[in-house]
Design a protein around this motif. Structure first.
Motif, mmCIF file in Angstrom:
data_model
loop_
_atom_site.group_PDB
_atom_site.id
_atom_site.type_symbol
_atom_site.label_atom_id
_atom_site.label_comp_id
_atom_site.label_asym_id
_atom_site.label_seq_id
_atom_site.Cartn_x
_atom_site.Cartn_y
_atom_site.Cartn_z
ATOM 1 N N PRO A 103 -0.185 21.340 46.034
ATOM 2 C CA PRO A 103 -0.673 21.762 47.356
ATOM 3 C C PRO A 103 -0.895 23.266 47.441
ATOM 4 N N GLU A 104 -0.123 24.028 46.666
ATOM 5 C CA GLU A 104 -0.303 25.482 46.672
ATOM 6 C C GLU A 104 -1.693 25.865 46.147
ATOM 7 N N ASP A 105 -2.226 25.084 45.200
ATOM 8 C CA ASP A 105 -3.589 25.331 44.723
ATOM 9 C C ASP A 105 -4.595 25.145 45.850
ATOM 10 N N THR A 106 -4.378 24.094 46.634
ATOM 11 C CA THR A 106 -5.263 23.824 47.776
ATOM 12 C C THR A 106 -5.174 24.956 48.789
ATOM 13 N N ILE A 107 -3.971 25.379 49.099
ATOM 14 C CA ILE A 107 -3.770 26.479 50.047
ATOM 15 C C ILE A 107 -4.448 27.745 49.547
ATOM 16 N N ARG A 108 -4.288 28.033 48.285
ATOM 17 C CA ARG A 108 -4.855 29.266 47.731
ATOM 18 C C ARG A 108 -6.380 29.299 47.894
ATOM 19 N N ARG A 109 -7.028 28.168 47.639
ATOM 20 C CA ARG A 109 -8.483 28.150 47.726
ATOM 21 C C ARG A 109 -8.964 28.363 49.167
ATOM 22 N N TYR A 110 -8.350 27.653 50.112
ATOM 23 C CA TYR A 110 -8.800 27.808 51.498
ATOM 24 C C TYR A 110 -8.332 29.132 52.103
ATOM 25 N N ARG A 111 -7.199 29.623 51.659
ATOM 26 C CA ARG A 111 -6.760 30.956 52.091
ATOM 27 C C ARG A 111 -7.763 32.006 51.649
ATOM 28 N N ASP A 112 -8.200 31.904 50.405
ATOM 29 C CA ASP A 112 -9.166 32.870 49.892
ATOM 30 C C ASP A 112 -10.514 32.742 50.601
ATOM 31 N N GLY A 113 -10.776 31.575 51.191
ATOM 32 C CA GLY A 113 -12.007 31.390 51.953
ATOM 33 C C GLY A 113 -11.924 31.905 53.373
ATOM 34 N N GLY A 114 -10.738 32.364 53.799
ATOM 35 C CA GLY A 114 -10.617 32.986 55.117
ATOM 36 C C GLY A 114 -9.786 32.239 56.134
ATOM 37 N N ALA A 115 -9.242 31.069 55.794
ATOM 38 C CA ALA A 115 -8.439 30.317 56.754
ATOM 39 C C ALA A 115 -7.153 31.073 57.093
ATOM 40 N N LYS A 116 -6.710 30.914 58.349
ATOM 41 C CA LYS A 116 -5.481 31.561 58.810
ATOM 42 C C LYS A 116 -4.292 30.603 58.849
ATOM 43 N N LEU A 117 -4.587 29.308 58.939
ATOM 44 C CA LEU A 117 -3.547 28.281 58.967
ATOM 45 C C LEU A 117 -4.060 27.083 58.178
ATOM 46 N N ILE A 118 -3.236 26.583 57.261
ATOM 47 C CA ILE A 118 -3.615 25.447 56.421
ATOM 48 C C ILE A 118 -2.460 24.463 56.425
ATOM 49 N N ALA A 119 -2.762 23.186 56.627
ATOM 50 C CA ALA A 119 -1.755 22.126 56.557
ATOM 51 C C ALA A 119 -2.250 21.085 55.566
ATOM 52 N N VAL A 120 -1.588 20.999 54.425
ATOM 53 C CA VAL A 120 -2.008 20.077 53.369
ATOM 54 C C VAL A 120 -1.216 18.785 53.511
ATOM 55 N N LYS A 121 -1.908 17.723 53.905
ATOM 56 C CA LYS A 121 -1.281 16.409 54.060
ATOM 57 C C LYS A 121 -1.212 15.714 52.704
ATOM 58 N N ASP A 122 -0.245 14.796 52.590
ATOM 59 C CA ASP A 122 -0.100 14.066 51.326
ATOM 60 C C ASP A 122 0.354 12.641 51.599
ATOM 61 N N GLY A 123 -0.373 11.951 52.488
ATOM 62 C CA GLY A 123 -0.001 10.589 52.831
ATOM 63 C C GLY A 123 1.404 10.544 53.388
ATOM 64 N N GLY A 124 2.259 9.706 52.782
ATOM 65 C CA GLY A 124 3.652 9.638 53.207
ATOM 66 C C GLY A 124 4.533 10.667 52.546
ATOM 67 N N GLY A 125 3.935 11.549 51.736
ATOM 68 C CA GLY A 125 4.693 12.593 51.061
ATOM 69 C C GLY A 125 4.844 13.839 51.906
ATOM 70 N N PRO A 126 5.399 14.899 51.336
ATOM 71 C CA PRO A 126 5.653 16.129 52.094
ATOM 72 C C PRO A 126 4.376 16.776 52.624
ATOM 73 N N LEU A 127 4.520 17.415 53.768
ATOM 74 C CA LEU A 127 3.454 18.219 54.348
ATOM 75 C C LEU A 127 3.709 19.675 53.970
#
Length: 305
Positions: free
Chosen positions: A206-230
């Motif tokens: 999920p940190e990879d996902t956060i890094r990409r959208y953070r670098d695109g300018g997002a200020k808040l990111i919530a990476v869902k994972d089905g029934g797994g951790p958010l």
């Protein structure tokens, strides 16, 4: 009066019930989010839906349904030569698959009139859209749509983007990657699903996902994972991991849509990120324990307040 505007496509929903029977309703990812947001936000908020529909009977019935549930339809544009799309849900062990009929869907023309789109998005407080919103548009109009949202964001709107990937709606994986990257580039809040990000971008964590959208300018990111951790991240606070409650799903339709409503509405009414995310996960957990996209019983019997 503060307002929440969702943009996208509401469709006729045909869903299964017992003994092989079906029921008809109205649903669609961003409409589902608006429906849940209406129930979570105070009456002082206006919750609206922006899209295009036809002038036929089913389009008018859809608009009347929205109004009857407290959703403002003044941002709906009517096109005489179009109608609304339809989809059917099939279920297997609580997981859903869809069949679509949307060739004449008026919502696909949302970006044909940029002046109208500019008018309905100007001066908003929260604007929510999704990967499906972008996917149904003609490829050459996706940039127009996002340019309008960028200007709304510059004007003070908080823009939220649920990546909500539907591969069959995109011409290619390259188009999907470009579309999601474009949508996220005009959003303050990005709500991806980790399994989709892994499949499309090759993310290992999920940190990879956060890094990409953070670098695109997002200020808040919530990476869902089905029934797994958010995994949540903000520009100011960094990342945190939250555990959802364990439930047995009956129908996962609208899990992400209700999560988006829970998160955005909670943040808008003063909850901190951890509290807002916890509330959003609790709402989604309730939704997936019932059939269909919209579950009024959650609010009618007090199981979620």
């Amino acid at each position: 009066m503060p307002d929440f505007l969702a943009l996208g496509e509401c469709m006729v929903e045909i869903g299964p019930v017992e003994n092989g029977k079906c029921r008809r309703g109205f649903a669609g990812d961003t409409f589902n989010t608006a429906w849940y947001a209406r129930r979570l936000l105070p009456e002082s908020w206006t919750v609206g839906y922006g899209s295009c529909i036809g002038n036929d009977a089913i389009s008018e019935e859809m608009a009347a349904y929205m109004e009857s549930h407290g959703i403002d339809t003044s941002a709906m544009r009517r096109l005489a030569d179009r109608t609304v799309g339809l989809y059917m849900i099939s279920l297997q062990d609580g997981e859903r698959s869809f069949s679509y009929w949307r060739g004449q869907s008026a919502a696909r023309a949302m970006a044909e009139d940029p002046e109208w789109l500019e008018e309905i998005t100007s001066g908003r407080d929260i604007i929510h859209f999704s990967g499906i919103t972008l996917a149904i548009l003609p490829p050459e109009q996706r940039q127009t749509f996002c340019d309008v949202l960028s200007r709304a964001r510059d004007g003070g709107a908080q823009v939220a983007f649920d990546t909500n990937l539907r591969p069959k709606l995109w011409g290619s994986e390259e188009a999907m990657r470009a579309g999601l990257t474009l949508g996220a580039s005009v959003a303050d809040v990005v709500l991806p699903s980790f399994d989709e990000e892994t499949a499309l971008f090759g993310d290992a964590t999920p940190e990879d996902t956060i890094r990409r959208y953070r670098d695109g300018g997002a200020k808040l990111i919530a990476v869902k994972d089905g029934g797994g951790p958010l995994t949540v991240w903000t520009k100011d606070s960094g990342s945190a991991t939250l555990q959802p409650q364990k439930v047995t799903p009956v129908d996962t339709t609208a899990a992400g849509d209700s999560f988006a409503a829970g998160l955005l509405a909670s943040l808008a009414t003063g909850h901190d990120l951890e509290a807002a995310a916890t509330r959003a996960m609790a709402l989604a957990a309730e939704v997936i324990q019932a059939p269909g996209a919209l579950v009024p019983e959650i609010f009618e019997n007090g199981r979620f307040a």
